[in-house]
Design an enzyme around this catalytic site. Structure first.
Site, PDB file in Angstrom:
ATOM      1  CE  LYS A  27      71.657 -10.605  35.002  1.00 52.50           C
ATOM      2  NZ  LYS A  27      71.341  -9.743  34.056  1.00 52.50           N
ATOM      3  CB  THR A  64      60.273 -10.703  35.614  1.00 48.90           C
ATOM      4  OG1 THR A  64      59.660 -11.749  34.652  1.00 48.90           O
ATOM      5  CG2 THR A  64      59.727 -10.989  36.961  1.00 48.90           C
ATOM      6  N   GLY A 115      62.535  -7.241  31.035  1.00 46.56           N
ATOM      7  CA  GLY A 115      63.403  -6.242  31.007  1.00 46.56           C
ATOM      8  C   GLY A 115      64.244  -6.185  32.383  1.00 46.56           C
ATOM      9  CB  THR A 116      64.412  -8.115  35.399  1.00 43.73           C
ATOM     10  OG1 THR A 116      63.004  -8.251  35.729  1.00 43.73           O
ATOM     11  CG2 THR A 116      65.138  -7.996  36.725  1.00 43.73           C
ATOM     12  N   GLY A 117      66.931  -7.808  33.528  1.00 39.69           N
ATOM     13  CA  GLY A 117      68.272  -7.917  33.304  1.00 39.69           C
ATOM     14  C   GLY A 117      68.648  -6.481  32.653  1.00 39.69           C
ATOM     15  CB  CYS A 118      67.300  -4.400  29.715  1.00 41.44           C
ATOM     16  SG  CYS A 118      67.193  -5.776  28.638  1.00 41.44           S
TER      17      CYS A 118
END
Length: 281
Positions: free
Chosen positions: A182, A215, A217-220
């Site tokens: 990402k 943003t 928790g975007t990856g979770c």
């Protein structure tokens, strides 16, 4: 007990991850994502965190035996169609998860190598990083590091798309079956994500940057959305593309909402879907 003939089951997704007391990341974000995409979510908690939108105050690890029992209890009863793995803070926790994957033959495993919180706090012990690579990379269908996490894994900063592609190839060489790298932390008004599989064909996915401080928790959320779509039967490429669409819409829907004084959450429930039903096998 009434003898009832069942015809359907829910798409079942298990999150093996840490708990975020503020609700924006970790298992809380995963459960919101699973529900929003019409899947039945379950959890095996690896650690408790005391955190809010400003940062992480404390981490309390769950004993490996308790983590093992959580996973076994869920898999042996309800069953699991896909797995999202998040925060694994210590080597024995990583090994417990690897053993569970083998013991139960778990499929559609999405590994989000959570190492650094949005606030900058380290969420994994240094010895656990090497164990994570050796024990879980090859057991996962896809590994989803962000730029900071990939930099830690390859040992150098990544500041361009060319650097991203070289790093993704190195992560495949470390055992990953597929890598979704990402690129949101790159400078510029276009966000570039790269999906690289062992077939060698790079899939670049680019979109305009969404400007928002919310943003957390975007990856979770992205990794759990990929797992949800895999549980629903999508191919890996389709699951990644559908998950990115969901996350971008959730970012846009939450950009103007204030939650706390720091980096707030996405709007996971901006357009919830009804629970999906699958014919019972």
């Amino acid at each position: 007990m009434m003898n009832q003939a069942f015809e359907f089951e829910y798409p079942r997704v298990l999150s093996i991850a840490g708990s975020d007391s503020s609700g924006g990341a970790g298992i809380q974000a995963d459960l919101k994502t699973f529900a929003a995409l019409g899947c039945y979510g379950m959890t095996a908690i690896t650690a408790l965190t005391a955190q809010n939108t400003l940062g992480v105050r404390a981490i309390h690890g769950v004993p490996p035996a308790m983590l093992r029992d959580q996973i076994d209890a869920v898999v042996e009863d309800a069953g699991v169609d896909a797995v999202k793995i998040g925060m694994l803070h210590a080597p024995d926790i990583v090994k417990t998860v690897a053993q569970a994957i083998d013991r139960h033959g778990l499929k559609n495993v999405v590994l989000d190598p959570v190492m650094v919180a949005t606030s900058g706090a380290m969420l994994i012990d240094n010895p656990a990083v090497a164990v994570l690579v050796s024990e879980l990379f090859w057991r996962a269908a896809v590994v989803t590091p962000n730029l900071d996490e990939a930099s830690l894994l390859v040992g150098r900063p990544l500041d361009s798309e060319d650097a991203m592609q070289i790093a993704a190839q190195e992560l495949l060489a470390k055992g990953a079956q597929a890598v979704l790298l990402k690129g949101g932390h790159l400078a510029g008004e276009v966000v570039s994500d790269l999906l690289l599989t062992r077939s060698g064909e790079p899939h670049w996915m680019r979109a305009p940057r969404i400007h928002s401080r919310n943003t957390h928790g975007t990856g979770c959320t992205l990794s759990s959305a990929i797992a949800a779509h895999l549980a629903l039967g999508a191919t890996l490429l389709d699951a990644v593309q559908l998950a990115r669409t969901y996350v971008r819409a959730a970012l846009e829907a939450g950009a103007q909402v204030r939650t706390g004084a720091g980096s707030g959450p996405l709007n996971h429930g901006y357009a919830p879907q009804a629970m999906r039903l699958k014919p019972l096998r």
